[in-house]
Write an enzyme that holds these catalytic residues in place. Structure first.
Site, PDB file in Angstrom:
ATOM      1  N   ASP A   1      -4.184   0.550   8.284  1.00 16.32           N
ATOM      2  CA  ASP A   1      -3.062   1.477   8.121  1.00 16.32           C
ATOM      3  C   ASP A   1      -3.078   2.525   9.228  1.00 16.32           C
ATOM      4  O   ASP A   1      -2.049   2.817   9.854  1.00 16.32           O
ATOM      5  CB  ASP A   1      -3.156   2.142   6.751  1.00 16.32           C
ATOM      6  CG  ASP A   1      -2.115   3.220   6.532  1.00 16.32           C
ATOM      7  OD1 ASP A   1      -0.927   2.947   6.751  1.00 16.32           O
ATOM      8  OD2 ASP A   1      -2.496   4.340   6.130  1.00 16.32           O
TER       9      ASP A   1
ATOM     10  N   HIS B   1      -6.000   4.113  -0.315  1.00 12.30           N
ATOM     11  CA  HIS B   1      -6.069   3.844   1.126  1.00 12.30           C
ATOM     12  C   HIS B   1      -6.111   5.098   1.992  1.00 12.30           C
ATOM     13  O   HIS B   1      -6.308   5.000   3.205  1.00 12.30           O
ATOM     14  CB  HIS B   1      -4.909   2.931   1.574  1.00 12.30           C
ATOM     15  CG  HIS B   1      -3.554   3.558   1.497  1.00 12.30           C
ATOM     16  ND1 HIS B   1      -2.849   3.659   0.312  1.00 12.30           N
ATOM     17  CD2 HIS B   1      -2.759   4.109   2.454  1.00 12.30           C
ATOM     18  CE1 HIS B   1      -1.688   4.226   0.542  1.00 12.30           C
ATOM     19  NE2 HIS B   1      -1.607   4.520   1.834  1.00 12.30           N
ATOM     20  N   HIS B   2      -5.951   6.271   1.385  1.00 11.83           N
ATOM     21  CA  HIS B   2      -6.097   7.516   2.150  1.00 11.83           C
ATOM     22  C   HIS B   2      -7.406   8.255   1.824  1.00 11.83           C
ATOM     23  O   HIS B   2      -7.590   9.403   2.233  1.00 11.83           O
ATOM     24  CB  HIS B   2      -4.905   8.440   1.924  1.00 11.83           C
ATOM     25  CG  HIS B   2      -3.694   8.052   2.728  1.00 11.83           C
ATOM     26  ND1 HIS B   2      -3.675   8.104   4.103  1.00 11.83           N
ATOM     27  CD2 HIS B   2      -2.480   7.574   2.345  1.00 11.83           C
ATOM     28  CE1 HIS B   2      -2.490   7.693   4.534  1.00 11.83           C
ATOM     29  NE2 HIS B   2      -1.758   7.353   3.493  1.00 11.83           N
TER      30      HIS B   2
ATOM     31  N   LYS C   1       5.776   5.550  -1.621  1.00  4.60           N
ATOM     32  CA  LYS C   1       6.693   6.355  -0.802  1.00  4.60           C
ATOM     33  C   LYS C   1       8.139   6.229  -1.254  1.00  4.60           C
ATOM     34  O   LYS C   1       8.989   7.021  -0.834  1.00  4.60           O
ATOM     35  CB  LYS C   1       6.561   5.973   0.680  1.00  4.60           C
ATOM     36  CG  LYS C   1       5.285   6.491   1.312  1.00  4.60           C
ATOM     37  CD  LYS C   1       5.226   6.195   2.803  1.00  4.60           C
ATOM     38  CE  LYS C   1       3.972   6.808   3.426  1.00  4.60           C
ATOM     39  NZ  LYS C   1       3.852   6.480   4.871  1.00  4.60           N
TER      40      LYS C   1
ATOM     41  N   HIS D   1       0.807  -1.226   0.000  1.00  6.58           N
ATOM     42  CA  HIS D   1       0.000   0.000   0.000  1.00  6.58           C
ATOM     43  C   HIS D   1       0.837   1.271   0.000  1.00  6.58           C
ATOM     44  O   HIS D   1       0.418   2.295  -0.528  1.00  6.58           O
ATOM     45  CB  HIS D   1      -0.967   0.001   1.196  1.00  6.58           C
ATOM     46  CG  HIS D   1      -0.332   0.293   2.513  1.00  6.58           C
ATOM     47  ND1 HIS D   1       0.457  -0.624   3.188  1.00  6.58           N
ATOM     48  CD2 HIS D   1      -0.363   1.404   3.295  1.00  6.58           C
ATOM     49  CE1 HIS D   1       0.876  -0.099   4.318  1.00  6.58           C
ATOM     50  NE2 HIS D   1       0.400   1.123   4.409  1.00  6.58           N
ATOM     51  N   ASP D   2       2.034   1.232   0.575  1.00  5.12           N
ATOM     52  CA  ASP D   2       2.877   2.428   0.646  1.00  5.12           C
ATOM     53  C   ASP D   2       4.047   2.403  -0.329  1.00  5.12           C
ATOM     54  O   ASP D   2       5.019   3.151  -0.159  1.00  5.12           O
ATOM     55  CB  ASP D   2       3.419   2.611   2.072  1.00  5.12           C
ATOM     56  CG  ASP D   2       2.487   3.427   2.962  1.00  5.12           C
ATOM     57  OD1 ASP D   2       1.580   4.096   2.419  1.00  5.12           O
ATOM     58  OD2 ASP D   2       2.666   3.391   4.188  1.00  5.12           O
TER      59      ASP D   2
ATOM     60  N   HIS E   1       1.938  10.188  -2.550  1.00  5.29           N
ATOM     61  CA  HIS E   1       2.428   8.807  -2.661  1.00  5.29           C
ATOM     62  C   HIS E   1       1.384   7.826  -3.188  1.00  5.29           C
ATOM     63  O   HIS E   1       1.760   6.871  -3.878  1.00  5.29           O
ATOM     64  CB  HIS E   1       3.053   8.334  -1.335  1.00  5.29           C
ATOM     65  CG  HIS E   1       2.099   7.930  -0.269  1.00  5.29           C
ATOM     66  ND1 HIS E   1       1.616   8.815   0.668  1.00  5.29           N
ATOM     67  CD2 HIS E   1       1.535   6.722   0.052  1.00  5.29           C
ATOM     68  CE1 HIS E   1       0.813   8.186   1.500  1.00  5.29           C
ATOM     69  NE2 HIS E   1       0.737   6.923   1.155  1.00  5.29           N
TER      70      HIS E   1
END
Length: 227
Positions: free
Chosen positions: A153, A124-125, A65, A61-62, A90
């Site tokens: 998260d 996801h944000h 970054k 998911h990240d 990101h």
């Protein structure tokens, strides 16, 4: 951007992130997998046929970054407004990177997992009420795997140590999750998560007992064998 990552798998990219970010990715994989398992047994929420793959998808998911300057990721103090706006990109970087990987077949991610992986990383944000970022989706428009990943998260971000602050308690994190129901998180997911909060606390207590030098490699072995 793509030239820099050519020849590296998605897992190798994750391993280039700061150690706390790698551990966070592993923790989110575990927790999403567990929440997906609980959702599959619930009679009050939608049970997606792909639930068993949510944890694997959430691990990445990240991944976006990797495109954020390390001086921002490793900054010990508060971010400036400009730095925060860079961090907020990101999910977009992740979407672009994973879409590139999907076309080139270099990622090491199974083809069937790509749709879920891209959804988890890109959305996801997003918030249930539409006030998240970067696409401002809301409610059911947010892919299911992203809604599940979002909650897990946020929880792990609170209970984990960060370079700029110490970890919050499990109780504090659960209270924040509870307060976020209907705004940041889907209420039905919060209900299932909190119904298992004792199990969540126990799980992360066991994982945190790992020695730091074993965390990155050993934790993943623990994950694979505990499912």
């Amino acid at each position: 951007m793509h030239d820099f990552f050519e020849g590296l798998t998605a897992d190798q990219l994750i391993r280039l992130l700061p150690e706390d970010q790698i551990i966070h990715s592993l923790n989110v994989e575990i927790l999403v997998g567990k929440l997906a398992e609980w959702l599959s047994m619930s009679e009050t929420v939608f049970r997606d046929k792909c639930l068993e793959y949510f944890g694997r998808a959430a691990y990445y998911h990240d991944i976006g970054k990797i495109c954020i300057p390390s001086c921002i990721l490793n900054k010990p103090g508060a971010l400036t407004a400009e730095e925060y706006s860079i961090i907020q990109r990101h999910p977009i970087y992740a979407q672009e990177l994973l879409s590139f990987y999907r076309e080139t077949d270099m990622s090491g991610i199974p083809s069937f997992l790509f749709p879920l992986t891209i959804q988890a990383a890109a959305y996801h944000h997003e918030w249930w009420n539409g006030k998240g970022y970067p696409f401002h989706l809301c409610g059911q428009d947010i892919p299911y795997v992203a809604r599940v990943t979002s909650l897990c998260d946020a929880y792990d971000a609170m209970v984990g140590n960060r370079i700029y602050r110490k970890a919050f308690t499990h109780e504090y994190a659960c209270d924040e999750v509870r307060r976020g129901a209907g705004t940041q998180f889907e209420p039905a997911l919060v209900e299932v998560f909190l119904a298992h909060e004792a199990e969540v606390n126990h799980l992360f207590h066991d994982l945190s007992a790992y020695q730091k030098e074993k965390a990155v490699v050993g934790k993943k072995d623990f994950i694979r064998h505990s499912k």
